[in-house]
Design a protein around this motif. Structure first.
Motif, PDB file in Angstrom:
ATOM      1  N   ASN A  20      21.975   8.949  35.137  1.00 59.22           N
ATOM      2  CA  ASN A  20      22.801   9.832  35.948  1.00 59.22           C
ATOM      3  C   ASN A  20      24.267   9.441  35.874  1.00 59.22           C
ATOM      4  N   THR A  21      24.544   8.147  35.881  1.00 56.78           N
ATOM      5  CA  THR A  21      25.924   7.670  35.830  1.00 56.78           C
ATOM      6  C   THR A  21      26.579   8.058  34.520  1.00 56.78           C
ATOM      7  N   PHE A  22      25.923   7.777  33.417  1.00 57.38           N
ATOM      8  CA  PHE A  22      26.519   8.068  32.117  1.00 57.38           C
ATOM      9  C   PHE A  22      26.653   9.570  31.884  1.00 57.38           C
ATOM     10  N   ALA A  23      25.665  10.359  32.306  1.00 59.51           N
ATOM     11  CA  ALA A  23      25.759  11.809  32.153  1.00 59.51           C
ATOM     12  C   ALA A  23      26.904  12.373  32.987  1.00 59.51           C
ATOM     13  N   SER A  24      27.069  11.863  34.193  1.00 60.46           N
ATOM     14  CA  SER A  24      28.158  12.337  35.050  1.00 60.46           C
ATOM     15  C   SER A  24      29.515  11.962  34.493  1.00 60.46           C
ATOM     16  N   ILE A  25      29.641  10.741  33.989  1.00 62.38           N
ATOM     17  CA  ILE A  25      30.916  10.304  33.426  1.00 62.38           C
ATOM     18  C   ILE A  25      31.244  11.115  32.175  1.00 62.38           C
ATOM     19  N   LEU A  26      30.269  11.317  31.297  1.00 59.82           N
ATOM     20  CA  LEU A  26      30.503  12.080  30.074  1.00 59.82           C
ATOM     21  C   LEU A  26      30.864  13.530  30.391  1.00 59.82           C
ATOM     22  N   ALA A  27      30.174  14.134  31.338  1.00 58.87           N
ATOM     23  CA  ALA A  27      30.485  15.513  31.726  1.00 58.87           C
ATOM     24  C   ALA A  27      31.883  15.610  32.321  1.00 58.87           C
TER      25      ALA A  27
END
Length: 153
Positions: A20-27
């Protein structure tokens, strides 16, 4: 105790939430970069950019909000969700309209790029930036929607 140990003890960096953290940061980075392209084009070529180019980015941003405001449980008609006037059908219509706005923004950006910036006398960067902006916003929306797990904490 090192900095990494203190970060891994944080809720956002725990091993089960790293996706969730990496997906949110990338988005977020994709969304920011998309808008940064348009801001750059407006600052470098203000005479060539029009209000419609900004409205296309706003339409893509509204699409991002619409797509990510509906959970998978609402779309699938899970028994725990029983709200709204149309329930699961309304959630499906809402996300469909959100995706439709995102695709329409990309198609309109391609159209604006070809119609407004295919002339040799003007710079093509504003048209390319409008297209890149909408593609990046749409990719950020897709990553934020499908890159995260939707578990209740």
């Amino acid at each position: 105790m090192s900095i990494w140990d203190s970060l891994t003890s944080c809720f956002w960096f725990s091993p089960e939430n790293q996706r969730n953290t990496f997906a949110s940061i990338l988005a977020g980075v994709l969304f920011f970069t998309g808008w940064w392209f348009l801001i750059d084009a407006i600052s470098v070529h203000p005479e060539q950019t029009r209000v419609i180019h900004i409205l296309l980015g706003i339409m893509g941003t509204i699409s991002l909000v619409m797509v990510n405001s509906v959970t998978q449980a609402q779309i699938s008609g899970d028994v725990t969700f029983n709200g709204g006037c149309l329930e699961a059908r309304g959630a499906r219509i809402w996300i469909f309209v959100g995706f439709l706005l995102g695709f329409a923004a990309i198609i309109a950006a391609v159209w604006a790029m070809i119609a407004d910036f295919s002339n040799e006398k003007v710079s093509s960067w504003p048209g390319i930036s409008v297209l890149l902006q909408n593609v990046f916003i749409f990719l950020g929306s897709i990553i934020f929607k499908f890159g995260r797990t939707e578990e209740s904490y």
